[in-house]
Write a protein that holds these residues in place. Sequence first.
Motif, PDB file in Angstrom:
ATOM      1  N   GLY A  74      21.399  68.697 -20.280  1.00 35.54           N
ATOM      2  CA  GLY A  74      20.332  68.435 -21.251  1.00 35.54           C
ATOM      3  C   GLY A  74      20.553  69.088 -22.599  1.00 35.54           C
ATOM      4  N   GLY A  75      21.796  69.338 -22.956  1.00 37.96           N
ATOM      5  CA  GLY A  75      22.110  69.956 -24.235  1.00 37.96           C
ATOM      6  C   GLY A  75      22.331  71.448 -24.175  1.00 37.96           C
ATOM      7  N   HIS A  76      22.030  72.080 -23.049  1.00 39.70           N
ATOM      8  CA  HIS A  76      22.198  73.528 -22.927  1.00 39.70           C
ATOM      9  C   HIS A  76      23.661  73.927 -22.755  1.00 39.70           C
ATOM     10  CE1 HIS A  76      17.885  74.268 -22.801  1.00 39.70           C
ATOM     11  NE2 HIS A  76      17.770  73.296 -21.917  1.00 39.70           N
ATOM     12  N   LEU A  77      24.513  73.003 -22.285  1.00 44.32           N
ATOM     13  CA  LEU A  77      25.937  73.302 -22.095  1.00 44.32           C
ATOM     14  C   LEU A  77      26.821  72.442 -22.996  1.00 44.32           C
ATOM     15  CD1 LEU A  77      26.050  73.613 -18.191  1.00 44.32           C
ATOM     16  CD2 LEU A  77      26.014  75.453 -19.887  1.00 44.32           C
ATOM     17  N   GLY A  78      26.261  71.998 -24.101  1.00 41.40           N
ATOM     18  CA  GLY A  78      27.009  71.165 -25.033  1.00 41.40           C
ATOM     19  C   GLY A  78      26.227  69.920 -25.400  1.00 41.40           C
ATOM     20  N   ARG A  79      26.422  69.432 -26.620  1.00 43.19           N
ATOM     21  CA  ARG A  79      25.606  68.327 -27.117  1.00 43.19           C
ATOM     22  C   ARG A  79      26.362  66.997 -27.188  1.00 43.19           C
ATOM     23  NH1 ARG A  79      20.733  68.942 -28.724  1.00 43.19           N
ATOM     24  NH2 ARG A  79      20.905  66.937 -29.836  1.00 43.19           N
ATOM     25  N   GLU A  80      27.627  66.961 -26.772  1.00 42.89           N
ATOM     26  CA  GLU A  80      28.382  65.711 -26.885  1.00 42.89           C
ATOM     27  C   GLU A  80      27.718  64.566 -26.107  1.00 42.89           C
ATOM     28  OE1 GLU A  80      31.377  68.926 -27.801  1.00 42.89           O
ATOM     29  OE2 GLU A  80      29.759  68.643 -26.328  1.00 42.89           O
ATOM     30  N   GLU A  81      27.146  64.877 -24.968  1.00 42.21           N
ATOM     31  CA  GLU A  81      26.470  63.835 -24.187  1.00 42.21           C
ATOM     32  C   GLU A  81      25.266  63.277 -24.946  1.00 42.21           C
ATOM     33  OE1 GLU A  81      28.990  66.119 -21.551  1.00 42.21           O
ATOM     34  OE2 GLU A  81      27.426  66.753 -22.946  1.00 42.21           O
ATOM     35  N   LEU A  82      24.432  64.164 -25.477  1.00 44.93           N
ATOM     36  CA  LEU A  82      23.216  63.730 -26.169  1.00 44.93           C
ATOM     37  C   LEU A  82      23.521  63.033 -27.492  1.00 44.93           C
ATOM     38  CD1 LEU A  82      20.861  66.810 -25.616  1.00 44.93           C
ATOM     39  CD2 LEU A  82      20.804  64.613 -24.432  1.00 44.93           C
ATOM     40  N   ASP A  83      24.494  63.562 -28.232  1.00 42.14           N
ATOM     41  CA  ASP A  83      24.745  63.062 -29.583  1.00 42.14           C
ATOM     42  C   ASP A  83      25.674  61.849 -29.615  1.00 42.14           C
ATOM     43  OD1 ASP A  83      23.190  65.150 -30.442  1.00 42.14           O
ATOM     44  OD2 ASP A  83      24.880  66.422 -31.033  1.00 42.14           O
ATOM     45  N   THR A  84      26.571  61.739 -28.629  1.00 43.42           N
ATOM     46  CA  THR A  84      27.601  60.700 -28.706  1.00 43.42           C
ATOM     47  C   THR A  84      27.625  59.783 -27.488  1.00 43.42           C
ATOM     48  OG1 THR A  84      29.010  62.175 -30.029  1.00 43.42           O
ATOM     49  CG2 THR A  84      30.078  60.278 -28.981  1.00 43.42           C
ATOM     50  N   ILE A  97      25.648  59.311 -24.588  1.00 38.98           N
ATOM     51  CA  ILE A  97      24.465  58.574 -24.127  1.00 38.98           C
ATOM     52  C   ILE A  97      24.051  57.471 -25.103  1.00 38.98           C
ATOM     53  CG2 ILE A  97      21.991  58.781 -23.613  1.00 38.98           C
ATOM     54  CD1 ILE A  97      22.615  61.512 -22.342  1.00 38.98           C
ATOM     55  N   PRO A  98      23.996  57.723 -26.409  1.00 34.43           N
ATOM     56  CA  PRO A  98      23.650  56.621 -27.320  1.00 34.43           C
ATOM     57  C   PRO A  98      24.621  55.448 -27.249  1.00 34.43           C
ATOM     58  CG  PRO A  98      23.393  58.729 -28.432  1.00 34.43           C
ATOM     59  CD  PRO A  98      24.063  59.012 -27.120  1.00 34.43           C
ATOM     60  N   LEU A  99      25.895  55.737 -27.085  1.00 28.19           N
ATOM     61  CA  LEU A  99      26.883  54.660 -26.991  1.00 28.19           C
ATOM     62  C   LEU A  99      26.700  53.872 -25.696  1.00 28.19           C
ATOM     63  CD1 LEU A  99      30.001  53.937 -25.753  1.00 28.19           C
ATOM     64  CD2 LEU A  99      29.238  53.038 -27.950  1.00 28.19           C
ATOM     65  N   LEU A 100      26.488  54.562 -24.587  1.00 31.28           N
ATOM     66  CA  LEU A 100      26.276  53.872 -23.315  1.00 31.28           C
ATOM     67  C   LEU A 100      25.029  53.000 -23.367  1.00 31.28           C
ATOM     68  CD1 LEU A 100      27.178  56.537 -20.591  1.00 31.28           C
ATOM     69  CD2 LEU A 100      28.658  54.940 -21.803  1.00 31.28           C
ATOM     70  N   ASP A 101      23.974  53.494 -23.980  1.00 32.68           N
ATOM     71  CA  ASP A 101      22.751  52.698 -24.087  1.00 32.68           C
ATOM     72  C   ASP A 101      22.996  51.433 -24.901  1.00 32.68           C
ATOM     73  OD1 ASP A 101      21.297  54.481 -22.580  1.00 32.68           O
ATOM     74  OD2 ASP A 101      20.417  55.525 -24.295  1.00 32.68           O
ATOM     75  N   SER A 102      23.771  51.560 -25.970  1.00 28.55           N
ATOM     76  CA  SER A 102      24.065  50.403 -26.817  1.00 28.55           C
ATOM     77  C   SER A 102      24.862  49.354 -26.059  1.00 28.55           C
ATOM     78  CB  SER A 102      24.841  50.862 -28.055  1.00 28.55           C
ATOM     79  OG  SER A 102      25.246  49.757 -28.839  1.00 28.55           O
ATOM     80  N   LEU A 103      25.856  49.781 -25.283  1.00 27.88           N
ATOM     81  CA  LEU A 103      26.684  48.830 -24.536  1.00 27.88           C
ATOM     82  C   LEU A 103      25.919  48.242 -23.355  1.00 27.88           C
ATOM     83  CD1 LEU A 103      30.156  50.615 -24.594  1.00 27.88           C
ATOM     84  CD2 LEU A 103      29.380  48.694 -25.987  1.00 27.88           C
ATOM     85  N   ARG A 104      25.026  49.011 -22.768  1.00 24.71           N
ATOM     86  CA  ARG A 104      24.190  48.455 -21.700  1.00 24.71           C
ATOM     87  C   ARG A 104      23.318  47.321 -22.243  1.00 24.71           C
ATOM     88  NH1 ARG A 104      23.068  54.184 -20.345  1.00 24.71           N
ATOM     89  NH2 ARG A 104      24.401  54.755 -18.584  1.00 24.71           N
ATOM     90  N   ALA A 105      22.864  47.473 -23.467  1.00 27.42           N
ATOM     91  CA  ALA A 105      22.037  46.432 -24.075  1.00 27.42           C
ATOM     92  C   ALA A 105      22.816  45.134 -24.256  1.00 27.42           C
ATOM     93  CB  ALA A 105      21.493  46.915 -25.420  1.00 27.42           C
TER      94      ALA A 105
END
Length: 341
Positions: free
Chosen positions: A212-222, A224-232
Amino acid sequence: MALPRLAVTAGEPAGVGPELIARLAATPLAADLVAITDRDLLERAAARCGLRLTLFDDDSTLREQRDPGSLRVRHVPLGISEIPGRPDPRNAQHVLATLAEAADGCMAGRYAAVITAPLQKASINEAGIRFSGHTEFFAERARADVVMMLASPELRVALATTHLPLSAVSAAITRNALDRMLRIVHAELRAKFGIAAPRIAVLGLNPHAGEGGHLGREELDTIIPLLDSLRAEGMQLIGPLPADTAFVPAQRTRYDAVLAMYHDQALPVLKSEAFDRTVNLTLGLPFIRTSVDHGTALDLAGSGRADPASLIAAAAMALELVARRDAHPSSPLVERNGMRG
């Protein structure tokens, strides 16, 4: 029916590659094998293995059968005779010339696919030639965007980054890079493996996928948004998953392939399970390329004891991919690269 012509490069002359090719030639594989290397090197390698190898100069003609122990050769002379176990930078140009012939021959239609034996990256760099690996060489030669995948009968793992130091990985995980790679993996799972609706698991970069961002923000910032876009757009993407649990049996039933963020995040799992049955392949090329999943094994070179299982698996997978391509010659990825077959 003519046999598929499979180009086979020997890699590092002082490594086990030449001996593995001699052992591959001794099998009844239903392919017209064309070794791209030095003819005398192959003869010496076969002798070290105690094999009788019949070599023919390659004249590019098609043939309908190959006797075990026979092999065609596209002769590329060594810079200097090999000493098993001792790579010599003076053979760097020889190695690169074999790769160029294989790539150019595939793109020109002389070969149905290329199979590569392992090479020694350090020896090429010591010759003053910047070189990071087969994958990158073929990508540049073909002017293609590519992704490295290693596949066993049980698991397929693609890599978002390949031969980078760990300190450089985070900067390389960009939205554009991941978007490109996931599109290639998705298209190639359809085209090369015949999976109509691929399910791709994407690993997080950080422990626990960032917690959830406590061990790094690459998932939140890069990621997850990309995966959501491709899922759409309709892609079936799972994740980002924590790497430490992504390969448990319950998770594996959910996906057809994994995209790992860096080289050592997933490959130890794959190789520990199926080292002799894993094949390295390059997705995104306008031709089929498979390879062994191991290195030059310099400690075994010259002994005649190197295990050819991975090279045999790479050749078998190349044949499967050729057959599927020939049965379904049109694919979105092939057309995007401007080539068919």
